[in-house]
Design a protein around this motif. Structure first.
Motif, short mmCIF file in Angstrom:
data_model
loop_
_atom_site.label_atom_id
_atom_site.label_comp_id
_atom_site.label_asym_id
_atom_site.label_seq_id
_atom_site.Cartn_x
_atom_site.Cartn_y
_atom_site.Cartn_z
N MET A 74 0.85 -1.17 0.00
CA MET A 74 0.00 0.00 0.00
C MET A 74 0.90 1.24 0.00
SD MET A 74 -2.79 1.27 2.89
CE MET A 74 -3.54 -0.32 2.96
N ASN A 75 0.54 2.23 -0.81
CA ASN A 75 1.30 3.47 -0.79
C ASN A 75 0.57 4.51 0.07
OD1 ASN A 75 -0.66 4.87 -2.37
ND2 ASN A 75 0.28 4.13 -4.25
N ILE A 76 1.19 5.64 0.25
CA ILE A 76 0.66 6.65 1.16
C ILE A 76 -0.68 7.21 0.68
CG2 ILE A 76 1.81 8.71 0.24
CD1 ILE A 76 2.04 8.04 3.90
N GLU A 77 -0.88 7.31 -0.64
CA GLU A 77 -2.16 7.79 -1.17
C GLU A 77 -3.29 6.80 -0.89
OE1 GLU A 77 0.67 7.80 -3.06
OE2 GLU A 77 1.05 9.95 -3.18
N GLN A 78 -3.01 5.50 -1.03
CA GLN A 78 -4.00 4.48 -0.73
C GLN A 78 -4.35 4.48 0.76
OE1 GLN A 78 -1.65 1.29 -2.34
NE2 GLN A 78 -3.00 1.05 -4.11
N TYR A 79 -3.32 4.62 1.60
CA TYR A 79 -3.56 4.67 3.04
C TYR A 79 -4.39 5.90 3.39
CZ TYR A 79 -3.04 4.96 8.00
OH TYR A 79 -3.32 5.05 9.34
N ASN A 80 -4.10 7.02 2.76
CA ASN A 80 -4.85 8.25 2.95
C ASN A 80 -6.35 8.00 2.70
OD1 ASN A 80 -5.68 10.95 3.07
ND2 ASN A 80 -4.81 11.46 1.09
N GLN A 81 -6.66 7.35 1.59
CA GLN A 81 -8.05 7.05 1.25
C GLN A 81 -8.69 6.10 2.26
OE1 GLN A 81 -9.81 8.64 -1.07
NE2 GLN A 81 -11.59 7.53 -0.33
N GLU A 82 -7.96 5.09 2.67
CA GLU A 82 -8.47 4.13 3.66
C GLU A 82 -8.78 4.82 4.99
OE1 GLU A 82 -6.32 0.78 6.22
OE2 GLU A 82 -6.40 0.27 4.09
N LEU A 83 -7.91 5.73 5.40
CA LEU A 83 -8.12 6.45 6.65
C LEU A 83 -9.37 7.34 6.57
CD1 LEU A 83 -6.65 6.67 9.37
CD2 LEU A 83 -5.42 8.63 8.45
N LYS A 84 -9.57 8.00 5.44
CA LYS A 84 -10.77 8.83 5.26
C LYS A 84 -12.05 7.99 5.29
CE LYS A 84 -8.73 12.45 2.38
NZ LYS A 84 -8.70 13.00 1.03
N GLU A 85 -11.99 6.79 4.73
CA GLU A 85 -13.16 5.92 4.74
C GLU A 85 -13.46 5.41 6.15
OE1 GLU A 85 -12.33 2.93 1.79
OE2 GLU A 85 -12.42 4.40 0.15
N ARG A 86 -12.43 5.08 6.89
CA ARG A 86 -12.63 4.55 8.26
C ARG A 86 -13.08 5.65 9.21
NH1 ARG A 86 -10.40 -0.22 11.04
NH2 ARG A 86 -10.71 0.15 13.25
N PHE A 87 -12.57 6.86 9.04
CA PHE A 87 -12.89 7.99 9.91
C PHE A 87 -13.37 9.17 9.04
CE2 PHE A 87 -9.50 5.63 12.11
CZ PHE A 87 -10.13 5.34 13.31
N PRO A 88 -14.61 9.14 8.60
CA PRO A 88 -15.10 10.18 7.68
C PRO A 88 -15.13 11.59 8.28
CG PRO A 88 -16.87 8.67 8.29
CD PRO A 88 -15.62 8.12 8.88
N ASP A 89 -15.05 11.72 9.61
CA ASP A 89 -15.08 13.03 10.24
C ASP A 89 -13.71 13.69 10.33
OD1 ASP A 89 -17.81 12.87 10.55
OD2 ASP A 89 -17.71 12.08 12.58
N ILE A 90 -12.68 13.07 9.75
CA ILE A 90 -11.36 13.69 9.73
C ILE A 90 -11.48 15.05 9.04
CG2 ILE A 90 -9.09 13.56 8.61
CD1 ILE A 90 -9.05 10.59 9.25
N SER A 91 -10.88 16.07 9.65
CA SER A 91 -10.97 17.43 9.10
C SER A 91 -10.16 17.58 7.82
CB SER A 91 -10.46 18.44 10.12
OG SER A 91 -11.15 18.31 11.34
N LYS A 92 -8.92 17.09 7.85
CA LYS A 92 -8.04 17.28 6.70
C LYS A 92 -6.86 16.31 6.84
CE LYS A 92 -5.22 20.98 6.49
NZ LYS A 92 -4.74 22.36 6.29
N ILE A 93 -6.39 15.81 5.70
CA ILE A 93 -5.17 15.00 5.67
C ILE A 93 -4.20 15.65 4.69
CG2 ILE A 93 -4.13 12.77 5.16
CD1 ILE A 93 -6.74 11.44 5.90
N GLU A 94 -3.01 15.93 5.17
CA GLU A 94 -1.97 16.51 4.32
C GLU A 94 -0.92 15.43 4.05
OE1 GLU A 94 -0.48 20.55 5.49
OE2 GLU A 94 -1.64 20.04 7.29
N ILE A 95 -0.65 15.17 2.79
CA ILE A 95 0.46 14.30 2.44
C ILE A 95 1.69 15.21 2.34
CG2 ILE A 95 1.44 12.73 0.74
CD1 ILE A 95 -1.44 11.94 0.00
N ILE A 96 2.55 15.14 3.34
CA ILE A 96 3.74 15.99 3.38
C ILE A 96 4.75 15.52 2.34
CG2 ILE A 96 5.58 16.92 4.85
CD1 ILE A 96 2.67 17.70 5.73
N ASN A 97 4.97 14.22 2.29
CA ASN A 97 5.79 13.58 1.26
C ASN A 97 5.41 12.10 1.22
OD1 ASN A 97 7.41 12.17 3.23
ND2 ASN A 97 8.62 14.03 3.49
#
Length: 90
Positions: free
Chosen positions: A1-24
């Motif tokens: 899994m890459n960081i973009e895929q993990y980002n999407q998974e995290l948003k699906e699991r916790f839809p109330d997340i305010s914002k996710i920044e991919i720093i690198n």
């Protein structure tokens, strides 16, 4: 899994997340409302076995900005969990 895929998974699991920044490609900054602090922390620590690194905090006009830093030692990712706590109810 890459960081973009993990980002999407995290948003699906916790839809109330305010914002996710991919720093690198090895670092995420996850901004959450106060009510998600315990559930996201338990998920990272107990289910994903991320290692707690350190917590940092700053007193700002908006409240106390607290950032919990975790490491996924398997992937080398560093995850930072950012939450803003009001001055009157930290």
């Amino acid at each position: 899994m890459n960081i973009e895929q993990y980002n999407q998974e995290l948003k699906e699991r916790f839809p109330d997340i305010s914002k996710i920044e991919i720093i690198n490609n090895k670092r995420l900054m996850v901004h959450i409302p106060r009510n998600l602090l315990q559930s996201v922390t338990e998920y990272w620590f107990n289910e994903l076995h991320y290692r707690y690194i350190i917590v940092t905090a700053m007193d700002s006009k908006e409240g106390y900005e607290v950032v919990y830093h975790y490491s996924d030692d398997k992937s080398g990712w560093v995850m930072s969990l950012n939450v803003l706590l009001p001055h009157d109810k930290p």
